[in-house]
Design an enzyme around this catalytic site. Structure first.
Site, mmCIF file in Angstrom:
data_model
loop_
_atom_site.group_PDB
_atom_site.id
_atom_site.type_symbol
_atom_site.label_atom_id
_atom_site.label_comp_id
_atom_site.label_asym_id
_atom_site.label_seq_id
_atom_site.Cartn_x
_atom_site.Cartn_y
_atom_site.Cartn_z
ATOM 1 N N LYS A 191 -12.712 -1.904 5.951
ATOM 2 C CA LYS A 191 -12.017 -2.762 6.910
ATOM 3 C C LYS A 191 -12.667 -2.642 8.296
ATOM 4 O O LYS A 191 -13.181 -3.613 8.817
ATOM 5 C CB LYS A 191 -10.536 -2.402 6.983
ATOM 6 C CG LYS A 191 -9.670 -2.944 5.843
ATOM 7 C CD LYS A 191 -9.903 -2.309 4.504
ATOM 8 C CE LYS A 191 -9.138 -2.950 3.382
ATOM 9 N NZ LYS A 191 -8.193 -2.049 2.728
ATOM 10 N N TRP A 200 0.826 -1.210 0.000
ATOM 11 C CA TRP A 200 0.000 0.000 0.000
ATOM 12 C C TRP A 200 0.860 1.260 0.000
ATOM 13 O O TRP A 200 0.534 2.239 -0.678
ATOM 14 C CB TRP A 200 -1.008 -0.017 1.149
ATOM 15 C CG TRP A 200 -2.088 -1.019 0.907
ATOM 16 C CD1 TRP A 200 -2.352 -2.139 1.636
ATOM 17 C CD2 TRP A 200 -3.027 -1.036 -0.191
ATOM 18 N NE1 TRP A 200 -3.400 -2.833 1.076
ATOM 19 C CE2 TRP A 200 -3.828 -2.180 -0.042
ATOM 20 C CE3 TRP A 200 -3.254 -0.190 -1.294
ATOM 21 C CZ2 TRP A 200 -4.847 -2.505 -0.944
ATOM 22 C CZ3 TRP A 200 -4.271 -0.506 -2.178
ATOM 23 C CH2 TRP A 200 -5.055 -1.651 -2.001
ATOM 24 N N ASP A 226 -2.236 6.624 6.129
ATOM 25 C CA ASP A 226 -3.259 5.754 5.537
ATOM 26 C C ASP A 226 -3.652 4.725 6.598
ATOM 27 O O ASP A 226 -2.978 3.719 6.768
ATOM 28 C CB ASP A 226 -2.693 5.068 4.289
ATOM 29 C CG ASP A 226 -3.669 4.057 3.691
ATOM 30 O OD1 ASP A 226 -4.779 3.872 4.253
ATOM 31 O OD2 ASP A 226 -3.312 3.447 2.661
#
Ligand SMILES: *Cc1c(COP(=O)(O)O)cnc(C)c1O
Length: 360
Positions: free
Chosen positions: A196, A102, A172
């Site tokens: 999530k 990511w 993030d």
């Protein structure tokens, strides 16, 4: 009806009481004669749903009035471009730390917009550790410093908040938001894709220090301009109303669990149990530096990869779903977000123990 234990990394399992409430309110939200899905986003009812969700998030995460909370669309990935467009400003320089897939995506996208310096990377280790901050090569004139507190794919999680001095810290938090207490005041911008720990996919929640608004480049698309989104209460256009509503239900559920501190205790226990089992059992392994093991995403391998499909098949049969690891890492991964009950982790460990006995 039987609910499986769904270990998917995202979209991930949601709290069952939230889904039940959504079902109850599906056709007729509190006597309005319509579903939240069918409501005008300008209606008093939806505005109340939206404001309550924001207020609950503010309380849960301890967000002061110095910060705006935005509910945007396009997931966390769209923020990989939105952030540099809004924050790079005239100097055009930002620092990023690379700790996994990511981070890499965020770096690649930001590099299209400015002078991006990778201040540190743990790629040499196969992203099994976090580079200690003493080794970071950050620039004091950077517009911001970006990092990924929890690498969802690798299962790597920071146990510290980087010190960035006067440089705004951008994080993030897609897969760690609300999983443990957080000092929001250390950050310039926090963003999280909802699927999530917050709600359905598509939605992205941002917490941004107000002094960072209004710095977008002239060519920034209106829909990506934080100032515009903030000025319009995240309703410049039609927001993702149903996802926003569901996020609100998740925030209420979290409050009922005792808030972030209480859920963090449960998360710690779930993770400690699962890693403890993996470490004690020769058949399973987790490659991550123990200091930086994720509480949310637990990758593990079997002693013999040839057994992977048998493992997954047996797990499916027991209602333990989506344990297959990300294609880039292989092996298995159990995502155990807030909504995964401790009984789900116990059931997984039980199955793993039996499988190891049979095949080890
Ligand atoms: C899931 C995830 C993303 C991507 O989220 P999308 O909503 O699919 O864009 C980005 N960063 C992290 C850390 C994630 O876990």
């Amino acid at each position: 009806m039987s609910r499986a234990y769904n270990f998917c990394a995202g979209p991930a399992t949601l709290p069952e009481p939230v889904l039940r409430q959504a079902r109850e309110e599906m056709l007729d939200w509190r006597g309005t004669g319509m579903s939240v899905m069918e409501m005008s986003h300008r209606s008093d009812e939806f505005v109340e749903i939206a404001e309550t969700a924001e207020q609950d998030l503010r309380e849960l995460a301890g967000i002061s009035d110095d910060y705006a909370v935005l509910f945007m669309q396009g997931g966390a990935s769209s923020q990989f471009a939105t952030i540099p467009l809004n924050l790079l400003g005239d100097n055009g320089r930002a620092d990023y730390v690379n700790t996994g897939i990511w981070s890499k995506k965020a770096i690649a996208e930001a590099s299209r917009y400015g002078d991006i310096n990778v201040a540190a990377s743990s790629e040499d280790s196969g992203f099994t550790t976090v580079p200690l901050q003493e080794t970071w090569n950050t620039r004091s004139d950077a517009a911001y410093l970006h990092y990924t507190p929890n690498e969802t794919i690798g299962g790597l999680e920071y146990d510290f908040i980087p010190e960035s001095g006067h440089v705004p810290l951008v994080a993030d938090m897609s897969s760690t938001m609300l999983s443990r207490p957080l000092d929001v005041s250390k950050f310039g911008l926090i963003y999280a894709g909802a699927q999530k720990n917050i709600g359905p996919s598509g939605l992205v929640v941002l917490i941004i220090r107000k002094d960072l608004l209004g710095k977008a480049r002239a060519e920034t698309p209106t829909m990506m301009n934080y100032q515009v989104i903030a000025d319009n209460g995240s309703m410049y256009n039609t927001p993702a109303t149903y996802s926003w509503y569901l996020a609100g239900l998740v925030f209420k559920w979290l409050q009922e669990q005792g808030g972030v501190e209480a859920i963090a205790e449960i998360n710690r226990r779930k993770a400690t149990k699962l890693y403890g089992f993996i470490d004690d059992n020769d058949f399973y392994a987790n490659p991550i530096d123990p200091r930086f093991r994720s509480w949310m995403n637990v990758p593990f391998t079997l002693a013999d990869d040839a057994l992977n499909s048998a493992f997954l098949k047996g797990a499916d049969e027991r209602g333990l779903l989506n344990l297959k690891g990300h294609r880039s890492v292989g092996g298995m991964r159990a995502s155990i977000y807030n909504a995964m009950p401790e009984a789900g982790v116990d059931a997984l460990i039980d199955y793993m123990a039996g499988f190891a006995k049979e095949h080890g």
